[in-house]
Structure formats: C-alpha cells, structure tokens
Design an enzyme around this catalytic site. Structure first.
Site, PDB file in Angstrom:
ATOM      1  N   HIS A   1       0.869  -1.196   0.000  1.00  0.00           N
ATOM      2  CA  HIS A   1       0.000   0.000   0.000  1.00  0.00           C
ATOM      3  C   HIS A   1       0.895   1.232   0.000  1.00  0.00           C
ATOM      4  CE1 HIS A   1      -3.793   2.178   1.613  1.00  0.00           C
ATOM      5  NE2 HIS A   1      -2.903   3.107   1.275  1.00  0.00           N
TER       6      HIS A   1
ATOM      7  N   ASN B   1      -5.323   7.199  -6.081  1.00  0.00           N
ATOM      8  CA  ASN B   1      -6.029   8.458  -5.766  1.00  0.00           C
ATOM      9  C   ASN B   1      -5.270   9.697  -6.262  1.00  0.00           C
ATOM     10  OD1 ASN B   1      -4.054   8.071  -3.744  1.00  0.00           O
ATOM     11  ND2 ASN B   1      -5.230   9.243  -2.229  1.00  0.00           N
TER      12      ASN B   1
ATOM     13  N   HIS C   1      -4.596  -0.395   6.057  1.00  0.00           N
ATOM     14  CA  HIS C   1      -4.082   0.384   7.205  1.00  0.00           C
ATOM     15  C   HIS C   1      -4.989   0.296   8.438  1.00  0.00           C
ATOM     16  CE1 HIS C   1      -6.839   3.174   5.316  1.00  0.00           C
ATOM     17  NE2 HIS C   1      -5.996   3.560   4.409  1.00  0.00           N
TER      18      HIS C   1
ATOM     19  N   ASP D   1       1.514   2.793   3.488  1.00  0.00           N
ATOM     20  CA  ASP D   1       0.655   3.966   3.293  1.00  0.00           C
ATOM     21  C   ASP D   1       1.495   5.241   3.253  1.00  0.00           C
ATOM     22  OD1 ASP D   1      -1.707   5.239   2.707  1.00  0.00           O
ATOM     23  OD2 ASP D   1      -2.368   5.412   4.782  1.00  0.00           O
TER      24      ASP D   1
END
Ligand code: DOR
Ligand code: ZN
Length: 351
Positions: free
Chosen positions: A13, A41, A174, A247
C-alpha cells in the site's frame, strides 16, 4: 555490528503521486521494495485500465536505472465503474486490485463511493473475476467521532460485505484498531489487512507532543495505546493475514504545515527501518520477514521475491526533508536518530 537479512520485501500500500513528486519519492520505494501496490487516488483518479497502464509507464520512467522494481497497479472504484471494466482489469497482468474510498474519507476521495450498498453488483463482479477489493474502512458521517470511524465501518459495512461475498478477497487497509484486528482474525482467509509503520510506533498522543504535530497526521488517525498494542501483536504474531503496507503518502512540507494540513505520513525513505524498530521493540525481529516479504505476496497470489535485503543496527540522523527542484517533503522522524539502516545493494533481483 548486528545485521538482519531478509528476503526482499514488497509494499502492499503506497502513494507515489505523479509528476514532480513522483520523481522525488519513487526511488525510495524502489530501493527498498521489489514491488508495490500503487494507490490510484491521483487528481483525477485512475479509474480505467488504460489510465493505469499510462500511470504505470510514468512510474517505470522514474525508477532508478540500477534498480529492479515492479509497480502493481490498482483502479479507483467509483459509482460509474462497470462490470466490464472489472473484467478487463482482472484480465490485465498489471492490474491487481480495486480500491474503495468512501466518498469524503480522505485525500482525493471526493469521487469515491457515496453509497456502498449500491456498489454491491461491482463487488459481485470482483468476486467472480477474483480481483481483490482494497478498502479504506472509515465511515464519513460528520457526526461520527473521528476515533470511531473505523469501528463503525466494520459494524455498518464490512460485516455485511464479507457475508454477502464470501469469496471476495478483501484487504482491510491500514488497520488502526483492536476491533479491526479482531475482525480480520475471525474472518475467512479471503480477508487480510495491511499495517503501517506509524500505527505500530505511535499512539494518538504523538499528534500533540509539545504542540500540534502535522507530520504525524494521517487517516485513519492514530489511536489510543491499547490499539497500537493490538496492532503490534497482530503484526508480530506470524499470522499471514497481516502484512506490510506503508501507506507512505507524500505531501509537500507547506501543505502539511498549514492551517488545513493534509493527511499523510511520508515514510518511504525509511520504511523498513521503521518496521524493524517496531518489531525489535516487541522482541520479534524473527517475524519481520514473513510480514514484510511473504504474506502479502501469498495473498495476492504472486511469487515470493528471491533477492535479499540487509539492515544494519546502526545510528544515523534522518534528514529534515527530501526533494529537489523546489519541492520539500518532510519525512516521518525528520531530524531524529534512526537505529536501523538498509544496506542497499543492487543484487536484489526478484522473480
Ligand atoms: O493519511 C492518508 N493519506 N490517508 C489516506 O487514506 C490517503 C493518504 C493520501 O493520499 O494522502
Ligand atoms: Zn493510503
């Protein structure tokens, strides 16, 4: 000197953005990780196979010449995603998942899914074509306390999603709470979770030590110590449902240190060092390799990497920022002493 050598890891991620920021951050991820699940995104988001393939080319152009790195692309799920696009994505060797952002949950999520139940036919298509669904699990209601958003998402949506689609492969991204850990542990093997370094190392006090700390602000937000302890226990348990996902989410220093600062911690430059610190503190360095290098690949049905990476137990000072060409990105642990260091070698081939 104490060293730790493990199979080369993957990051399941990561946000690498595009344009100038991509060029500044991607080499850090590519040096540590053989592969990474790339979040879609962007603005505008990556919603089609063609867009993901173009983005993949942009990423590959930013990989340093002496590094072997494979971006694993994902598509951003919207209300207008079609079952045909899901079939296309599942058939592409470069697309590995869809990402569900509840609309309004986080950075660039405004085009995400507002009505999750209305997306059930799309989940059915993902289940049918066996392409994983990656979920940002937070409800977005303004009246829901920000520290309860993840727990509420489980109760309101996740329990039903996995009941309705038992063969859908889901990554609860996450995870930040003991409720999320328990949910994943008790679900079938089709459900897994990623855990970030910041949620293993910090509790919510870190947001306010001596003043407001924008570089510790990410979403889902840091939680109480009892939740951090549950995450450490899960990550170091050897349970293959929990694997590494940084993340890492770069924002420029001025957009973080702002009256309305962006959510996201930039950890890519020291990702493995941070995980090593967390695992060492739990006396579980022997569990790092499974978490970082095996379980994610197994879940995504990809081969495990064959190269290795070595960490040295040595102290060094983290720079205050990264970036060039007028860009400054403040990393997690800026100006702090780090106790592990990746000894990078270019002999880290992977399958
Ligand atoms: O803190 C975060 N930053 N959480 C997310 O879910 C998105 C990310 C970003 O893209 O900046
Ligand atoms: Zn993310």
């Amino acid at each position: 000197m104490k060293t730790l050598t493990i199979t080369r890891p993957d990051d399941w991620h990561v946000h690498v953005r595009n344009g100038t920021i991509l060029k500044a951050v991607l080499p850090h991820t590519a040096r540590q990780f053989a592969r990474a699940i790339i979040m879609p995104n962007l603005k505008p988001p990556v919603t089609t196979v063609d867009q993901a393939l173009a983005y993949r080319d942009e990423i590959l152009a930013a990989v340093p010449m002496d590094v072997d790195f494979t971006p694993l692309m994902t598509l951003y799920l919207t209300a207008t995603t079609t079952a045909a696009e899901i079939k296309n994505a599942a058939a592409s060797e470069h697309i590995h998942a869809f990402k569900l952002y509840p609309a309004g949950a986080t950075t660039h999520s405004d085009l995400g899914v507002a009505d999750i139940v209305a997306a059930y036919p799309l989940f059915a298509a993902m289940e049918k074509y066996q392409i994983p669904l990656l979920i940002h699990g937070e409800v977005t209601d303004a009246d829901c306390d920000i520290f309860d958003r993840e727990r509420m998402f489980i109760e309101r949506y996740l329990i039903d999603i996995i009941k309705q689609f038992p063969k859908l492969r889901v990554v609860f991204e996450h995870v930040t709470t003991q409720e999320a850990v328990q949910f994943v542990e008790s679900a079938s093997t089709n459900v897994a979770a990623t855990i970030t370094p910041q949620h293993l190392l910090y509790n919510r006090n870190a947001l306010f030590v001596g003043g407001i700390r924008p570089h510790h602000y990410c979403l889902p937000v840091l939680k109480r110590e009892q939740h951090r302890l549950a995450l450490v226990k899960a990550a170091t348990s050897g349970n293959p449902k929990f694997f590494l996902g940084t993340d890492s989410a770069p924002h420029t220093t001025e957009t973080k240190e702002n009256t309305c600062g962006c959510a996201g911690c930039f950890s890519a430059a020291i990702a493995l060092e941070l995980y090593a610190e967390a695992f060492e503190a739990a006396n579980a360095l022997d569990k790092l390799e499974g978490f970082a290098s095996f379980y994610g690949a197994d879940f995504y049905r990809l081969p495990r990497n064959s190269g290795t990476i070595t960490l040295e137990n040595t102290s060094w000072d983290m720079p205050s920022s990264y970036g060039e060409n007028g860009i400054s990105i403040t990393p997690l642990k800026a100006n702090e002493t780090i106790h592990w260091k990746v000894k990078w070698s270019n002999q880290t081939e992977h399958l």
